[in-house]
Design a protein around this motif. Structure first.
Motif, PDB file in Angstrom:
ATOM      1  N   ILE A 191       0.851  -1.057   0.322  1.00 62.04           N
ATOM      2  CA  ILE A 191      -0.078  -0.165   0.321  1.00 62.04           C
ATOM      3  C   ILE A 191       1.004   1.983   0.036  1.00 62.04           C
ATOM      4  O   ILE A 191       1.870   1.662   0.858  1.00 62.04           O
ATOM      5  CB  ILE A 191      -0.787   0.667   0.856  1.00 62.04           C
ATOM      6  CG1 ILE A 191      -1.867  -1.270   1.007  1.00 62.04           C
ATOM      7  CG2 ILE A 191      -1.894   1.711   0.864  1.00 62.04           C
ATOM      8  CD1 ILE A 191      -2.384  -1.344   2.609  1.00 62.04           C
ATOM      9  N   ARG A 192       0.506   1.941  -0.943  1.00 53.26           N
ATOM     10  CA  ARG A 192       1.470   3.367  -1.455  1.00 53.26           C
ATOM     11  C   ARG A 192       1.042   4.328  -0.076  1.00 53.26           C
ATOM     12  O   ARG A 192       0.217   3.969  -0.071  1.00 53.26           O
ATOM     13  CB  ARG A 192       1.788   3.284  -2.612  1.00 53.26           C
ATOM     14  CG  ARG A 192       2.254   2.203  -4.044  1.00 53.26           C
ATOM     15  CD  ARG A 192       3.502   2.805  -4.815  1.00 53.26           C
ATOM     16  NE  ARG A 192       3.696   1.689  -5.352  1.00 53.26           N
ATOM     17  CZ  ARG A 192       4.915   0.873  -4.566  1.00 53.26           C
ATOM     18  NH1 ARG A 192       5.325   0.210  -4.078  1.00 53.26           N
ATOM     19  NH2 ARG A 192       4.396  -0.332  -5.781  1.00 53.26           N
ATOM     20  N   ALA A 193       2.123   5.444  -0.012  1.00 52.35           N
ATOM     21  CA  ALA A 193       2.666   6.278   0.043  1.00 52.35           C
ATOM     22  C   ALA A 193       0.506   7.021   0.187  1.00 52.35           C
ATOM     23  O   ALA A 193      -0.360   7.862   0.607  1.00 52.35           O
ATOM     24  CB  ALA A 193       3.262   7.356   1.382  1.00 52.35           C
ATOM     25  N   ASN A 194       0.723   7.163  -1.154  1.00 55.90           N
ATOM     26  CA  ASN A 194      -0.519   8.069  -2.021  1.00 55.90           C
ATOM     27  C   ASN A 194      -1.522   7.548  -1.756  1.00 55.90           C
ATOM     28  O   ASN A 194      -2.891   8.157  -1.560  1.00 55.90           O
ATOM     29  CB  ASN A 194      -0.010   8.233  -3.258  1.00 55.90           C
ATOM     30  CG  ASN A 194       0.170   7.288  -3.966  1.00 55.90           C
ATOM     31  OD1 ASN A 194       0.049   5.737  -3.546  1.00 55.90           O
ATOM     32  ND2 ASN A 194       0.149   7.461  -4.950  1.00 55.90           N
ATOM     33  N   ALA A 195      -1.900   6.428  -0.832  1.00 60.15           N
ATOM     34  CA  ALA A 195      -3.009   5.326  -1.290  1.00 60.15           C
ATOM     35  C   ALA A 195      -3.210   5.296  -0.076  1.00 60.15           C
ATOM     36  O   ALA A 195      -4.048   4.673   0.795  1.00 60.15           O
ATOM     37  CB  ALA A 195      -3.423   4.142  -1.747  1.00 60.15           C
ATOM     38  N   ALA A 196      -2.436   5.634   1.295  1.00 59.65           N
ATOM     39  CA  ALA A 196      -2.137   5.146   2.500  1.00 59.65           C
ATOM     40  C   ALA A 196      -3.846   6.209   3.242  1.00 59.65           C
ATOM     41  O   ALA A 196      -4.494   5.223   3.833  1.00 59.65           O
ATOM     42  CB  ALA A 196      -0.851   5.958   3.398  1.00 59.65           C
ATOM     43  N   GLY A 240      -4.199   8.516  11.694  1.00 62.61           N
ATOM     44  CA  GLY A 240      -2.523   7.606  10.951  1.00 62.61           C
ATOM     45  C   GLY A 240      -2.766   6.265  11.508  1.00 62.61           C
ATOM     46  O   GLY A 240      -1.650   6.116  10.984  1.00 62.61           O
ATOM     47  N   ALA A 241      -3.803   5.701  11.968  1.00 62.78           N
ATOM     48  CA  ALA A 241      -3.491   4.113  12.451  1.00 62.78           C
ATOM     49  C   ALA A 241      -4.826   3.944  11.662  1.00 62.78           C
ATOM     50  O   ALA A 241      -5.438   4.015  10.964  1.00 62.78           O
ATOM     51  CB  ALA A 241      -4.233   4.636  13.256  1.00 62.78           C
ATOM     52  N   ILE A 242      -4.235   2.640  11.353  1.00 62.97           N
ATOM     53  CA  ILE A 242      -4.454   1.769  10.264  1.00 62.97           C
ATOM     54  C   ILE A 242      -6.195   1.394  10.515  1.00 62.97           C
ATOM     55  O   ILE A 242      -6.589   0.548  11.852  1.00 62.97           O
ATOM     56  CB  ILE A 242      -4.106   0.116   9.517  1.00 62.97           C
ATOM     57  CG1 ILE A 242      -2.940   0.797   8.613  1.00 62.97           C
ATOM     58  CG2 ILE A 242      -4.461  -0.522   8.919  1.00 62.97           C
ATOM     59  CD1 ILE A 242      -2.166  -0.485   9.152  1.00 62.97           C
ATOM     60  N   SER A 243      -7.022   1.837   9.678  1.00 71.13           N
ATOM     61  CA  SER A 243      -8.483   1.385  10.521  1.00 71.13           C
ATOM     62  C   SER A 243      -9.158  -0.152  10.098  1.00 71.13           C
ATOM     63  O   SER A 243      -9.290  -0.853   8.453  1.00 71.13           O
ATOM     64  CB  SER A 243      -9.653   2.364  10.000  1.00 71.13           C
ATOM     65  OG  SER A 243     -10.768   1.995   9.942  1.00 71.13           O
ATOM     66  N   GLU A 244      -9.560  -1.099  10.399  1.00 70.31           N
ATOM     67  CA  GLU A 244      -9.979  -2.414   9.652  1.00 70.31           C
ATOM     68  C   GLU A 244     -11.181  -2.267   9.346  1.00 70.31           C
ATOM     69  O   GLU A 244     -10.742  -2.575   7.936  1.00 70.31           O
ATOM     70  CB  GLU A 244     -10.120  -3.253  11.280  1.00 70.31           C
ATOM     71  CG  GLU A 244      -9.370  -3.874  12.156  1.00 70.31           C
ATOM     72  CD  GLU A 244      -9.589  -4.561  12.922  1.00 70.31           C
ATOM     73  OE1 GLU A 244     -10.892  -5.166  13.452  1.00 70.31           O
ATOM     74  OE2 GLU A 244      -9.017  -4.972  14.358  1.00 70.31           O
ATOM     75  N   GLN A 245     -12.237  -1.158   9.145  1.00 70.69           N
ATOM     76  CA  GLN A 245     -13.112  -1.554   8.358  1.00 70.69           C
ATOM     77  C   GLN A 245     -12.479  -0.288   7.164  1.00 70.69           C
ATOM     78  O   GLN A 245     -13.011  -0.795   5.992  1.00 70.69           O
ATOM     79  CB  GLN A 245     -13.848   0.343   8.826  1.00 70.69           C
ATOM     80  CG  GLN A 245     -15.373   0.348   7.648  1.00 70.69           C
ATOM     81  CD  GLN A 245     -16.435   1.174   9.004  1.00 70.69           C
ATOM     82  OE1 GLN A 245     -16.267   1.520   9.993  1.00 70.69           O
ATOM     83  NE2 GLN A 245     -17.200   1.432   8.705  1.00 70.69           N
ATOM     84  N   LEU A 290      -9.511  -0.675   6.423  1.00 71.29           N
ATOM     85  CA  LEU A 290      -8.474  -1.557   5.299  1.00 71.29           C
ATOM     86  C   LEU A 290     -10.073  -2.706   4.386  1.00 71.29           C
ATOM     87  O   LEU A 290      -9.323  -3.174   3.388  1.00 71.29           O
ATOM     88  CB  LEU A 290      -7.986  -2.379   6.396  1.00 71.29           C
ATOM     89  CG  LEU A 290      -6.900  -3.157   5.542  1.00 71.29           C
ATOM     90  CD1 LEU A 290      -5.953  -2.897   4.454  1.00 71.29           C
ATOM     91  CD2 LEU A 290      -6.103  -3.695   6.894  1.00 71.29           C
ATOM     92  N   ALA A 291     -10.667  -3.581   5.165  1.00 69.98           N
ATOM     93  CA  ALA A 291     -11.405  -4.040   4.113  1.00 69.98           C
ATOM     94  C   ALA A 291     -12.251  -3.359   3.033  1.00 69.98           C
ATOM     95  O   ALA A 291     -12.404  -4.173   2.655  1.00 69.98           O
ATOM     96  CB  ALA A 291     -12.603  -3.986   5.835  1.00 69.98           C
ATOM     97  N   GLY A 292     -12.164  -2.106   3.526  1.00 76.34           N
ATOM     98  CA  GLY A 292     -12.673  -2.039   1.975  1.00 76.34           C
ATOM     99  C   GLY A 292     -12.090  -1.533   0.745  1.00 76.34           C
ATOM    100  O   GLY A 292     -12.813  -1.404  -0.245  1.00 76.34           O
ATOM    101  N   TYR A 293     -10.594  -1.323   1.325  1.00 75.77           N
ATOM    102  CA  TYR A 293      -9.783  -0.873   0.124  1.00 75.77           C
ATOM    103  C   TYR A 293      -9.431  -2.340  -0.284  1.00 75.77           C
ATOM    104  O   TYR A 293      -9.221  -2.661  -1.530  1.00 75.77           O
ATOM    105  CB  TYR A 293      -8.750  -0.815   0.664  1.00 75.77           C
ATOM    106  CG  TYR A 293      -7.416  -0.654   0.112  1.00 75.77           C
ATOM    107  CD1 TYR A 293      -7.320   0.537  -0.631  1.00 75.77           C
ATOM    108  CD2 TYR A 293      -6.289  -1.873  -0.306  1.00 75.77           C
ATOM    109  CE1 TYR A 293      -6.189   1.123  -1.610  1.00 75.77           C
ATOM    110  CE2 TYR A 293      -5.351  -1.473  -0.640  1.00 75.77           C
ATOM    111  CZ  TYR A 293      -5.390  -0.438  -1.597  1.00 75.77           C
ATOM    112  OH  TYR A 293      -3.957  -0.153  -2.636  1.00 75.77           O
ATOM    113  N   VAL A 294      -9.529  -3.652   0.412  1.00 74.90           N
ATOM    114  CA  VAL A 294      -9.457  -4.793  -0.115  1.00 74.90           C
ATOM    115  C   VAL A 294     -10.209  -5.525  -1.004  1.00 74.90           C
ATOM    116  O   VAL A 294     -10.238  -6.244  -1.860  1.00 74.90           O
ATOM    117  CB  VAL A 294      -8.753  -6.093   1.325  1.00 74.90           C
ATOM    118  CG1 VAL A 294      -8.617  -7.595   0.612  1.00 74.90           C
ATOM    119  CG2 VAL A 294      -7.828  -5.486   1.650  1.00 74.90           C
ATOM    120  N   ALA A 295     -11.812  -5.078  -0.411  1.00 75.41           N
ATOM    121  CA  ALA A 295     -12.721  -5.855  -1.327  1.00 75.41           C
ATOM    122  C   ALA A 295     -12.760  -4.665  -3.017  1.00 75.41           C
ATOM    123  O   ALA A 295     -13.564  -4.905  -3.831  1.00 75.41           O
ATOM    124  CB  ALA A 295     -14.350  -5.211  -0.345  1.00 75.41           C
TER     125      ALA A 295
END
Length: 195
Positions: free
Chosen positions: A24-29, A37-42, A44-49
């Motif tokens: 996951i590149r900085a421009n898509a973080a 700035g913490a990774i949100s599970e929700q 992240l799930a949306g990104y993967v989906a």
């Protein structure tokens, strides 16, 4: 899986690489991080989906099981997908591949599973989701009409009789009717524009 060609030579059938790991590149973080700035599970799930479902639309294949070679011949799909469907269909009729049931799954390019793995213990099934949706919509309709489920008796008998055309004559007739309707609409539109 090893296939045997008509000339007797063997052909190895295999999937490509099994893992597609991309950072996951900085421009898509921002798509996976929350405001702190913490990774949100929700997120992240949306990104993967988002990326898991790209290209899983039914435009790439047939939308129902194929019953005959004629259906394959008249499918509106890309040449590549037609070749994959045809290959699954042809291999499925060979005795050595009978247990794979490829004919039944030719419309899915020979793949009978889901595009992603899931756990019945953690997740649910598509059948259960469809059942819940059907029950919700039925209850919604009853509520809107002011009825209860006990006060309605549904009497019907729907049976699937087929799709498409039985022969070339039916296909030609349907095409002619469609063309006549388009021409009628075009003339009506032109008449309205010229007023």
């Amino acid at each position: 899986v090893t296939a045997v060609r008509p000339d007797g030579t063997e052909l190895l059938l295999a999937w490509g690489t099994q893992v597609d790991a991309q950072p996951i590149r900085a421009n898509a973080a921002h798509e996976v991080e929350d405001e702190s700035g913490a990774i949100s599970e929700q997120r992240l799930a949306g990104y993967v989906a988002k990326y898991a479902t790209k290209g899983t639309g039914k435009t790439e294949a047939a939308d129902r099981p194929i019953k005959s070679q004629l259906e394959i011949d008249y499918l509106r799909v890309a040449t590549h997908h037609r070749a994959m469907i045809q290959t699954a269909w042809d291999l499925g009729h060979l005795p050595q591949y009978a247990e794979l049931n490829l004919v039944r799954w030719a419309h899915m390019l020979g793949f009978r599973g889901h595009f992603l793995s899931k756990s019945k213990a953690y997740s649910t099934t598509f059948r259960a989701i469809r059942g819940e949706r059907r029950a919700f919509r039925a209850q919604e309709t009853l509520d809107r009409l002011g009825y209860t489920a006990d006060s309605v008796t549904v009497v019907n008998d729907w049976q699937w009789t087929g799709s498409g055309y039985a022969n070339d004559a039916e296909r030609e007739l349907a095409s002619a009717i469609s063309e006549r309707v388009r021409e009628h609409r075009r003339r009506k539109y032109d008449a309205e524009e010229n007023k």
